[in-house]
Scaffold this motif. Sequence first.
Motif, PDB file in Angstrom:
ATOM      1  N   THR A 153      -5.627   3.333  -5.564  1.00  0.00           N
ATOM      2  CA  THR A 153      -4.790   2.626  -4.576  1.00  0.00           C
ATOM      3  C   THR A 153      -5.633   1.776  -3.639  1.00  0.00           C
ATOM      4  N   ALA A 206       4.871  -4.872  -6.107  1.00  0.00           N
ATOM      5  CA  ALA A 206       5.347  -3.621  -6.700  1.00  0.00           C
ATOM      6  C   ALA A 206       5.211  -3.683  -8.226  1.00  0.00           C
ATOM      7  N   TRP A 242       1.531  -3.357  -9.300  1.00  0.00           N
ATOM      8  CA  TRP A 242       1.050  -1.979  -9.295  1.00  0.00           C
ATOM      9  C   TRP A 242       1.536  -1.223 -10.541  1.00  0.00           C
ATOM     10  N   ASN A 283       3.971   5.892  -5.412  1.00  0.00           N
ATOM     11  CA  ASN A 283       4.204   5.818  -6.851  1.00  0.00           C
ATOM     12  C   ASN A 283       2.884   5.857  -7.600  1.00  0.00           C
ATOM     13  N   GLY A 315       0.814  -1.208   0.000  1.00  0.00           N
ATOM     14  CA  GLY A 315       0.000   0.000   0.000  1.00  0.00           C
ATOM     15  C   GLY A 315       0.848   1.257   0.000  1.00  0.00           C
ATOM     16  N   ALA A 316       1.917   1.232   0.789  1.00  0.00           N
ATOM     17  CA  ALA A 316       2.806   2.392   0.845  1.00  0.00           C
ATOM     18  C   ALA A 316       3.474   2.624  -0.506  1.00  0.00           C
ATOM     19  N   PHE A 317       3.835   1.534  -1.177  1.00  0.00           N
ATOM     20  CA  PHE A 317       4.462   1.653  -2.493  1.00  0.00           C
ATOM     21  C   PHE A 317       3.507   2.288  -3.489  1.00  0.00           C
ATOM     22  N   ALA A 318       2.266   1.849  -3.464  1.00  0.00           N
ATOM     23  CA  ALA A 318       1.265   2.405  -4.379  1.00  0.00           C
ATOM     24  C   ALA A 318       1.037   3.891  -4.098  1.00  0.00           C
ATOM     25  N   ASP A 319       0.988   4.251  -2.820  1.00  0.00           N
ATOM     26  CA  ASP A 319       0.777   5.654  -2.456  1.00  0.00           C
ATOM     27  C   ASP A 319       1.949   6.523  -2.911  1.00  0.00           C
ATOM     28  N   PHE A 354      -6.242  -1.437  -5.286  1.00  0.00           N
ATOM     29  CA  PHE A 354      -5.002  -2.215  -5.284  1.00  0.00           C
ATOM     30  C   PHE A 354      -4.789  -2.882  -3.920  1.00  0.00           C
ATOM     31  N   ARG A 355      -5.064  -2.132  -2.846  1.00  0.00           N
ATOM     32  CA  ARG A 355      -4.912  -2.725  -1.502  1.00  0.00           C
ATOM     33  C   ARG A 355      -5.874  -3.894  -1.312  1.00  0.00           C
TER      34      ARG A 355
END
Lengths: 113, 196
Positions: free
Chosen positions: B30, B67, B70, A39, A33-37, B33-34
């Motif tokens: 996002t 990663a 995404w 990037n 989730g942090a990666f998506a936020d 995605f989560r």
Amino acid sequence: MTDDKSLDAALSAWGRQETGDDAAVARILSRAGAFADANPAAKPAPRRWLPLLMGGGAIAASIAVAIALLPAQKAAAPAPGAEQRVQLASASDPSMDSFAMLYTVSDEEEYYL
Amino acid sequence: MHALSAAANDARMEARVEALLLARAADGDTRAFRELAALLARPALATAIRVLGDHALAEDAVQDAFARLWREAGRFDPGRGSFGGWWRRMLMNCALDGRRRLKPAQPLDDAMDVTDAAPDPLQQAEDADLAARVQAAAAALPARQRAALSLFYGDGLSMAEIGEVLETSEKAVEGLLLRGRAELKTRLTGLKDELK
């Protein structure tokens, strides 16, 4: 040596094992989730229908242009009998004789002649 | 029969949900995605652990796979295969990445010391012991054989589906499974007696 049945049982047990603890899953999800936020997506996903729409529009435009040109082409060329109709008033042109025989003048047209 | 059709319906519904979440993630959502990651994380970690034999490496591989998911969500083409196959292929590529160096195979004696905090019935304890032995023996196999065995016995994929994931032919998958099983058979010496 292990026989096939024993090996199958062992491999099935291996496949059924619930490996991976809750903490590891939680870490993975947190970091994902942090990666998506961090990037954001650079551009929207390509719309697969857009090329089809553009192609269809180009075809439609081509057809419209072709249709628009057809009457103009007809108008540009004089009617086959137009000149002869005028020339019918004059019987001096022998090349028009055959046409004169084919073309039957209406009463109104004959009046103008 | 009813149970089978219900399971098939559940699988189809799950596939539809995943496809919907992926489409929204591809648009930069996002939250979607989560939610998708939450559906995929645990099975992915289990597969990666079976393939890599190491929890830390497996967690790292799943992290990398998410990663990539995404970044590449917009590139999925449903006309070329299922999302499940595409995702597993991504996961396998991350797990089989040459940068991941496996630790030496865990000795079988140590594998017997695997314990579980929660009290289990006897059968579960025996299964856990068997699984640990297989895991230790599988660590000596080539990575692709291990991956094929994990996808077949762990994820329940067909040989055709495994071929899609490993980007190889069904015939090649059959070869991987046969050679992997043959190698495990010789390594798991005495297992037959222990199962009696």
